[in-house]
Design a protein around this motif. Structure first.
Motif, PDB file in Angstrom:
ATOM      1  N   PRO A 159      11.768  16.602   2.645  1.00 25.10           N
ATOM      2  CA  PRO A 159      12.960  15.750   2.765  1.00 25.10           C
ATOM      3  C   PRO A 159      12.741  14.665   3.828  1.00 25.10           C
ATOM      4  O   PRO A 159      11.904  14.819   4.716  1.00 25.10           O
ATOM      5  CB  PRO A 159      14.054  16.724   3.224  1.00 25.10           C
ATOM      6  CG  PRO A 159      13.504  18.094   3.086  1.00 25.10           C
ATOM      7  CD  PRO A 159      12.029  17.999   3.049  1.00 25.10           C
ATOM      8  N   TYR A 187      14.807  13.598   6.206  1.00 22.79           N
ATOM      9  CA  TYR A 187      15.393  13.749   7.548  1.00 22.79           C
ATOM     10  C   TYR A 187      14.445  14.471   8.505  1.00 22.79           C
ATOM     11  O   TYR A 187      13.975  15.580   8.223  1.00 22.79           O
ATOM     12  CB  TYR A 187      16.725  14.507   7.486  1.00 22.79           C
ATOM     13  CG  TYR A 187      17.440  14.420   8.821  1.00 22.79           C
ATOM     14  CD1 TYR A 187      18.212  13.313   9.128  1.00 22.79           C
ATOM     15  CD2 TYR A 187      17.265  15.417   9.782  1.00 22.79           C
ATOM     16  CE1 TYR A 187      18.814  13.196  10.373  1.00 22.79           C
ATOM     17  CE2 TYR A 187      17.864  15.313  11.024  1.00 22.79           C
ATOM     18  CZ  TYR A 187      18.638  14.194  11.317  1.00 22.79           C
ATOM     19  OH  TYR A 187      19.224  14.079  12.547  1.00 22.79           O
ATOM     20  N   LYS A 193      19.251  17.686   4.080  1.00 25.87           N
ATOM     21  CA  LYS A 193      20.613  17.586   4.594  1.00 25.87           C
ATOM     22  C   LYS A 193      21.672  17.758   3.510  1.00 25.87           C
ATOM     23  O   LYS A 193      22.792  18.144   3.800  1.00 25.87           O
ATOM     24  CB  LYS A 193      20.803  16.209   5.259  1.00 25.87           C
ATOM     25  CG  LYS A 193      20.182  16.128   6.646  1.00 25.87           C
ATOM     26  CD  LYS A 193      21.080  16.823   7.660  1.00 25.87           C
ATOM     27  CE  LYS A 193      20.564  16.628   9.082  1.00 25.87           C
ATOM     28  NZ  LYS A 193      21.352  17.373  10.052  1.00 25.87           N
ATOM     29  N   ASP A 194      21.319  17.425   2.277  1.00 26.03           N
ATOM     30  CA  ASP A 194      22.302  17.456   1.196  1.00 26.03           C
ATOM     31  C   ASP A 194      22.752  18.895   0.919  1.00 26.03           C
ATOM     32  O   ASP A 194      21.974  19.729   0.473  1.00 26.03           O
ATOM     33  CB  ASP A 194      21.651  16.851  -0.062  1.00 26.03           C
ATOM     34  CG  ASP A 194      22.621  16.774  -1.234  1.00 26.03           C
ATOM     35  OD1 ASP A 194      23.727  17.359  -1.137  1.00 26.03           O
ATOM     36  OD2 ASP A 194      22.268  16.132  -2.240  1.00 26.03           O
ATOM     37  N   GLU A 195      24.002  19.167   1.199  1.00 22.76           N
ATOM     38  CA  GLU A 195      24.509  20.541   1.060  1.00 22.76           C
ATOM     39  C   GLU A 195      24.538  21.015  -0.387  1.00 22.76           C
ATOM     40  O   GLU A 195      24.616  22.202  -0.654  1.00 22.76           O
ATOM     41  CB  GLU A 195      25.906  20.644   1.670  1.00 22.76           C
ATOM     42  CG  GLU A 195      25.894  20.266   3.134  1.00 22.76           C
ATOM     43  CD  GLU A 195      26.728  21.178   3.991  1.00 22.76           C
ATOM     44  OE1 GLU A 195      27.708  21.737   3.465  1.00 22.76           O
ATOM     45  OE2 GLU A 195      26.391  21.317   5.189  1.00 22.76           O
ATOM     46  N   ASN A 196      24.527  20.055  -1.303  1.00 23.84           N
ATOM     47  CA  ASN A 196      24.552  20.436  -2.725  1.00 23.84           C
ATOM     48  C   ASN A 196      23.160  20.614  -3.311  1.00 23.84           C
ATOM     49  O   ASN A 196      23.021  20.859  -4.507  1.00 23.84           O
ATOM     50  CB  ASN A 196      25.313  19.384  -3.539  1.00 23.84           C
ATOM     51  CG  ASN A 196      26.758  19.297  -3.092  1.00 23.84           C
ATOM     52  OD1 ASN A 196      27.415  20.323  -2.948  1.00 23.84           O
ATOM     53  ND2 ASN A 196      27.224  18.096  -2.822  1.00 23.84           N
ATOM     54  N   ALA A 197      22.132  20.421  -2.482  1.00 16.55           N
ATOM     55  CA  ALA A 197      20.749  20.563  -2.976  1.00 16.55           C
ATOM     56  C   ALA A 197      20.141  21.817  -2.384  1.00 16.55           C
ATOM     57  O   ALA A 197      20.185  22.035  -1.172  1.00 16.55           O
ATOM     58  CB  ALA A 197      19.932  19.339  -2.590  1.00 16.55           C
TER      59      ALA A 197
END
Ligand code: UT7
Length: 329
Positions: free
Chosen positions: A16, A18, A49-53
């Protein structure tokens, strides 16, 4: 009949964007850059960071990179194994979803979890499917969203772990390249020293377990550290001796990236020179199942056909092992 070995014929990776730096961690817990670098070798880790991933997000991207880099037809892949300690969901395999998303619609898939040794065990499993002659294209992915089980107020763990994924393709080889030998071990005494207490069948998640933070990973770092060095060094010595070779016959050592001091101490005990020891922990931290394929991806360009690589890992459970692979391209 010609002997079939299982060779790595392609690699891809994904981390990722970040970057969680030591400087940012200094603002989160009582720690400092100097301590983290000198005690672990880590400078930053990547965080999804993407909470849906979930983990599959990274596994899919690593597989897609491999497919693109090596021009692989996804429909020709017969098996997808995702090595992970952080599957997207319980009771619905991350590998199955990954296979569908990358267009590997003729493949079957399953997940494999042996904590930080997952990918090494996975290489063993992939090799057996290839060597048997049953399958010709096995996609092995190591992926972990470690940030999903880290307590970012616990300085003993949050400085270590990061997120990432790597994928390798195994195909049959009749010239003797690929996996040469392996020694794998496990010991259940280890489970008390590194684990996530709640969320499994022993202690299911309740309001109380969440309040107590039992859904986060905890470890007795010192015990794990000592065991890691002695087990990886012992088993590596054993496999070299068994194959009648010494450290000078090894071109590269690819050890699980948990702590640079563990890797250095293991290499020292084996007499393996510094310039043969693959290190990328400074960029990613400990990505659990992804450390070995991320090493392969980062150093692929430096490998030459016929190079002998010594893989070794140690992880929760405890699980550990060593493998000798000759590079096929
Ligand atoms: O993949 C398999 C899983 N994990 C591993 O392989 C990890 C194995 N263990 C380790 O990598 C190391 O044990 C750690 C990095 C977790 C810890 O390093 P250590 O050298 O074993 O440190 P320690 O826990 O013995 O602590 C030494 C000192 C302590 O202070 P005092 O008691 O000497 O005053 C700790 O409180 O360092 C302190 N400390 C820290 N200081 C700043 C512990 N964590 C931190 C921190 N920042 N993050």
């Amino acid at each position: 009949m010609e002997k079939i070995t299982a060779a790595i014929t392609g690699v891809g990776s994904y981390v990722p964007d970040y970057r969680l730096t030591n400087q940012e961690l200094e603002t989160m817990v009582e720690t400092n850059d100097e301590w983290i670098v000198s005690r672990t070798g880590i400078k930053e880790r990547r965080i999804l960071k993407d909470e849906n991933a979930g983990t599959s997000f990274m596994a899919i991207r690593a597989a897609e990179a491999l497919i693109e880099n090596h021009n692989v037809d996804p429909q020709s892949i017969e098996l997808v194994i995702v090595c992970t300690a952080s599957p997207d969901l319980k009771a619905a395999s991350t590998a199955v979803y990954t296979a569908s998303q990358i267009g590997a619609t003729n493949a079957f898939g399953f997940d494999l979890d042996a904590a930080c040794s997952s990918f090494l065990y996975g290489m063993s499993v992939a090799a057996r499917y290839i060597e048997s002659g049953k399958y010709k294209r096995v996609l092995l992915i190591g992926a972990d969203k470690c940030s999903s089980f880290i307590d970012y107020t616990d300085r003993a763990t949050c400085i270590i772990f990061g997120d990432g994924a790597g994928a390798v393709l195994f195909e049959p080889n009749t010239e003797g390249y690929g996996i040469q030998d392996e020694e794998l071990r496990s010991d259940g005494v280890g489970r008390e020293f590194l684990n996530v207490k709640a969320g499994g069948s022993l202690l299911h998640t309740t309001e109380d377990t969440v309040k107590q933070g039992l859904h986060y990973v905890r470890q007795d770092g010192k015990t794990v550290f000592k065991q890691a060095v002695s087990k990886m060094a012992d088993i590596s010595e054993m496999i070299l001796e068994k194959n009648n070779i010494t450290h000078s016959d090894i071109q590269w050592m690819a050890a699980h990236q948990a702590n640079k001091r563990i890797i250095d101490a293991t290499a020292n005990r084996l007499g393996i020179e510094k310039d043969k020891v693959l290190i990328n922990i400074e960029n990613y931290g400990n990505t659990t199942s992804a450390t070995l394929p991320l090493l392969i991806a980062d150093f692929e360009k430096q490998f030459k056909k016929g190079d002998r690589i010594l893989f070794t890992t140690f992880g929760g459970g405890f699980t550990w092992g060593a493998m000798i692979v000759t590079w096929a391209y």
